[in-house]
Design an enzyme around this catalytic site. Structure first.
Site, PDB file in Angstrom:
ATOM      1  N   HIS A   2       0.863  -1.202   0.051  1.00 44.13           N
ATOM      2  CA  HIS A   2       0.069   0.256  -0.157  1.00 44.13           C
ATOM      3  C   HIS A   2       0.989   1.095  -0.013  1.00 44.13           C
ATOM      4  O   HIS A   2       0.489   2.240  -0.730  1.00 44.13           O
ATOM      5  CB  HIS A   2      -0.976   0.202   1.119  1.00 44.13           C
ATOM      6  CG  HIS A   2      -1.793   1.068   1.553  1.00 44.13           C
ATOM      7  ND1 HIS A   2      -3.140   0.960   1.019  1.00 44.13           N
ATOM      8  CD2 HIS A   2      -1.698   2.470   1.741  1.00 44.13           C
ATOM      9  CE1 HIS A   2      -3.802   2.029   1.284  1.00 44.13           C
ATOM     10  NE2 HIS A   2      -2.835   3.143   1.623  1.00 44.13           N
ATOM     11  N   GLU A   3       1.886   1.256   0.844  1.00 41.14           N
ATOM     12  CA  GLU A   3       2.571   2.584   1.014  1.00 41.14           C
ATOM     13  C   GLU A   3       3.414   2.613  -0.214  1.00 41.14           C
ATOM     14  O   GLU A   3       4.015   3.834  -0.709  1.00 41.14           O
ATOM     15  CB  GLU A   3       3.392   2.592   2.209  1.00 41.14           C
ATOM     16  CG  GLU A   3       2.452   2.518   3.370  1.00 41.14           C
ATOM     17  CD  GLU A   3       1.606   3.617   3.443  1.00 41.14           C
ATOM     18  OE1 GLU A   3       1.780   4.660   2.862  1.00 41.14           O
ATOM     19  OE2 GLU A   3       0.342   3.222   4.131  1.00 41.14           O
ATOM     20  N   HIS A  51       1.724   4.477  -2.975  1.00 41.04           N
ATOM     21  CA  HIS A  51       1.643   5.826  -2.722  1.00 41.04           C
ATOM     22  C   HIS A  51       3.091   6.020  -3.161  1.00 41.04           C
ATOM     23  O   HIS A  51       3.147   7.382  -3.950  1.00 41.04           O
ATOM     24  CB  HIS A  51       1.711   6.042  -1.316  1.00 41.04           C
ATOM     25  CG  HIS A  51      -0.006   5.991  -0.828  1.00 41.04           C
ATOM     26  ND1 HIS A  51      -0.804   6.914  -1.416  1.00 41.04           N
ATOM     27  CD2 HIS A  51      -0.597   5.675   0.459  1.00 41.04           C
ATOM     28  CE1 HIS A  51      -1.814   6.719  -0.598  1.00 41.04           C
ATOM     29  NE2 HIS A  51      -1.912   5.783   0.342  1.00 41.04           N
ATOM     30  N   HIS A  64       3.205   6.476  -7.110  1.00 44.46           N
ATOM     31  CA  HIS A  64       2.519   7.834  -7.329  1.00 44.46           C
ATOM     32  C   HIS A  64       3.402   9.076  -7.296  1.00 44.46           C
ATOM     33  O   HIS A  64       3.220   9.903  -8.261  1.00 44.46           O
ATOM     34  CB  HIS A  64       1.250   7.844  -6.669  1.00 44.46           C
ATOM     35  CG  HIS A  64       0.277   8.654  -7.489  1.00 44.46           C
ATOM     36  ND1 HIS A  64      -1.195   9.024  -6.775  1.00 44.46           N
ATOM     37  CD2 HIS A  64      -0.006   9.214  -8.608  1.00 44.46           C
ATOM     38  CE1 HIS A  64      -1.792   9.499  -7.329  1.00 44.46           C
ATOM     39  NE2 HIS A  64      -1.139   9.964  -8.440  1.00 44.46           N
TER      40      HIS A  64
END
Length: 652
Positions: free
Chosen positions: A441-442, A445, A448
């Site tokens: 998940h991190e 990020h 991105h």
């Protein structure tokens, strides 16, 4: 700041003839430079708290907030941007520059630039006080988390706990210079204790301490109490919104979101509650029935839920998170995660050739090579839980991509932080599958932020991306943690080298949607609470925060916690983490991410064309384009909530 103020003064004098090269570009340059400095200071405050750093940070925070308010209320700068917007030059600018101008004008207005007299000063004072209060909320929570522990000296009190949990507690006790085992309120210690300890009275003790952190209740009642802090934050947010002409804070917050009205968000949440609450009730009924069968006359309390849920999971699926932990040593998971990214996006992640100065010996530093084998990004990774480090997991912008005034390109750098159990003795850090999901998940990020191709800092990476779309890449990447082809890359037994066996993989996947109804409704409870809390002008002076939460629980939740539960006192996301009137974003973006992953279900898990499309249509675009348009460009249609509900096993 003094240098910036001097240069802003010079820009003010030419605002009536502003253009991009002579006005916006030099302003971006000085703002980006100062932002890089503050990013480092802010990160250090989160990961290596100390009394000296805390005092320095508080002093700097006031100066930083004052400066930011000065800029956002600077009418000459505002006039300069409006002049560009109204000039012929605007059409000649590329989309990133046009978006930068438009966002700046919007943000000046949201920053109070058009206010007059006392209202203008009041808005500035509120901004300064809100920054200090959010910082105090986080400090109180950190102190409360570090300020309590459960020390055990009798082995009988460890009944049910797995070896990994015992070893971590033994190590914590040794570091504290005491005999026995120490269990802290950090997630890496608290969660397994609640899941596996068969000592019910100790589970209640841990639950009581954890759910009363930074509050007026519990073992440290009143010592780091966030009650007044929360009330004041909500009061000031409401006043801030009213000063700008909004009826309630949620309307002010949604100006920059995909969902532009509170009714849109409320309808979205109501629809999900209506679709999923019956599944949550069924989950709870099954759990109560199972516990009663195993231990007749047992009244299920909230501190029993994780324990009996784990027992039910093991009974139903013959599976426990502890079974997979040996197959997920951190070094192997990282290696496999980077390989997943290579297969999807054509990038190579490797340890950097030289490691810069770091804040803790555990912090790692990596670099990313693009398909031309040039370094296009770098990131720090700090994954182990420790004292004086904020809990949770997050990605922060350290340095953004930026085309400098001299034409050179600045390499983006991300800060990725988690709180996993550290290595114990000669064993590496062994992750649960939930930990693996968090890491992916991190990293999503981070990608991105780092893989953007936008050169304007205000809309590069995650900058300028609506808050309810920013979770798309992170939740999207989690999907690979459930697929055998990806799990073969990230799993390897830390002793035998064996990949995750097919039988264990099947158990893991079978248990994927275990209690998905309860988990969904729990997140919806948080989202509705956040929305109502920031929409309660009509109840001003009548309802306390606890009143609002109690009403939400009656309307949404299926589990009613005890009266001493003070969840809100540790709800950092909305009081200190930027998710005020925005916690719904997790579910909003989860709809997007589930539907986006559907393309890979159709075309292939590592389909190169699909991976390239996600890279070019989503990750590289930054905050330039409308998120819905970007999604449609990638998926070929608008998103549907049905895909998410199907993934969660909640489709009717």
């Amino acid at each position: 700041m003094a240098e910036n103020r001097a240069q802003i003064k010079a820009l003010e004098s030419v605002s009536n003839q502003a253009n991009w090269n002579d006005f916006v570009a030099p302003l971006d340059h000085i703002e980006e430079r100062l932002g890089r400095l503050w990013a480092t200071v802010s990160h250090l405050n989160a990961v290596c708290d100390s009394e000296d750093l805390r005092r320095a940070y508080e002093a700097a925070l006031e100066k930083w907030t004052t400066y930011q308010t000065e800029v956002s209320q600077n009418r000459d700068l505002f006039a300069g941007f409006k002049r560009i917007e109204e000039s012929r030059e605007l059409d000649s600018l590329d989309l990133a520059k046009q978006k930068t101008v438009g966002n700046a004008i919007r943000d000046f207005r949201l920053g109070g630039v058009e206010l007059e007299g006392a209202a203008r000063q009041r808005f500035a004072d509120i901004a300064t006080e809100l920054a200090a209060l959010s910082n105090r909320f986080e400090q109180n929570l950190l102190d409360a988390t570090d300020g309590w522990h459960l020390d055990l000296t009798e082995e009988v009190d460890l009944e049910g706990l797995p070896e990994s949990s015992r070893a971590l507690a033994l190590q914590a006790a040794k570091l504290a210079g005491i005999e026995g085992w120490r269990f802290t309120l950090q997630a890496s210690a608290f969660i397994p204790f609640m899941m596996f300890s068969s000592r019910r009275e100790l589970r209640r003790k841990m639950y009581h301490a954890y759910t009363t952190r930074a509050s007026d209740c519990g073992p440290n009642a009143g010592e780091w109490d966030n009650s007044v802090v929360m009330d004041r934050i909500l009061e000031l947010r409401s006043e801030q919104a009213v000063l700008l002409g909004y009826d309630q804070y949620v309307d002010y917050a949604l100006v920059t979101r995909m969902a532009t009205t509170s009714s849109t968000v409320q309808n979205f949440l109501d629809d999900l509650v209506q679709r999923t609450r019956s599944y949550a009730r069924k989950d709870l009924e099954e759990l109560a029935k199972f516990a009663a069968q195993e231990e007749p006359n047992t009244k299920l309390e909230v501190w029993d839920l994780p324990y009996w849920s784990e027992r039910l999971r093991q009974s139903r699926y013959k599976f426990s998170q502890e079974e997979v932990r040996p197959f997920f040593p951190l070094p192997r998971v990282l290696e496999g995660m980077f390989e997943v990214a290579r297969k999807l996006f054509g990038i190579v992640v490797r340890p950097a050739a030289s490691k810069p100065q770091v804040w803790h010996p555990d912090a790692m530093f990596f670099e990313i090579l693009d398909d031309t084998e040039n370094v296009c990004a770098q990131f720090y990774l700090d994954v182990y839980a420790r004292a004086n480090k904020r809990g949770g997991a997050w990605m922060a912008d350290c340095i953004g991509r930026y085309r400098k005034l001299d034409g050179s390109l600045q390499t983006p750098v991300a800060l990725l932080t988690c709180n996993f159990a550290p290595p114990v003795d000669d064993k590496p850090s062994l992750l649960t599958h939930e930990d693996v999901l968090t890491l992916f998940h991190e990293f999503g990020h981070g990608l991105h932020h780092m893989l953007t191709k936008v050169d304007e800092p205000a809309v590069a990476g995650i900058n300028g991306v609506p808050w309810d779309a920013v979770e798309l890449p992170s939740q999207f990447l989690e999907n690979w943690c459930w697929e055998s082809a990806a799990l073969d890359l990230i799993s390897e037994h830390f002793e035998s080298g064996e990949r995750l066996p097919a039988e264990l993989l099947q158990k893991l996947r079978d248990a994927r949607n275990f209690q998905s109804g309860l988990r969904m409704v729990r997140q919806l409870e948080f989202s509705v609470f956040d929305l109502r809390l920031h929409s309660r002008l009509e109840n001003k002076g009548k309802q306390s925060i606890q009143d609002v939460l109690d009403k939400v629980r009656r309307d949404v939740a299926v589990v009613q916690p005890p009266s001493f539960n003070r969840f809100q006192h540790s709800f950092s996301h909305i009081f200190a983490g930027g998710y005020a009137a925005g916690y719904y974003s997790y579910k909003w973006a989860e709809v997007l991410s589930a539907d986006a992953f559907g393309r890979f279900e159709e075309q292939g898990l590592f389909d190169r064309d699909s991976g390239r499309a996600f890279l070019t249509e989503i990750l590289e675009q930054g905050g330039v384009r409308d998120p819905l348009a970007m999604f449609v460009a990638f998926r070929g249609r608008k998103p549907s909530v049905d895909t998410l509900l199907r993934h969660l096993g909640l489709a009717g």
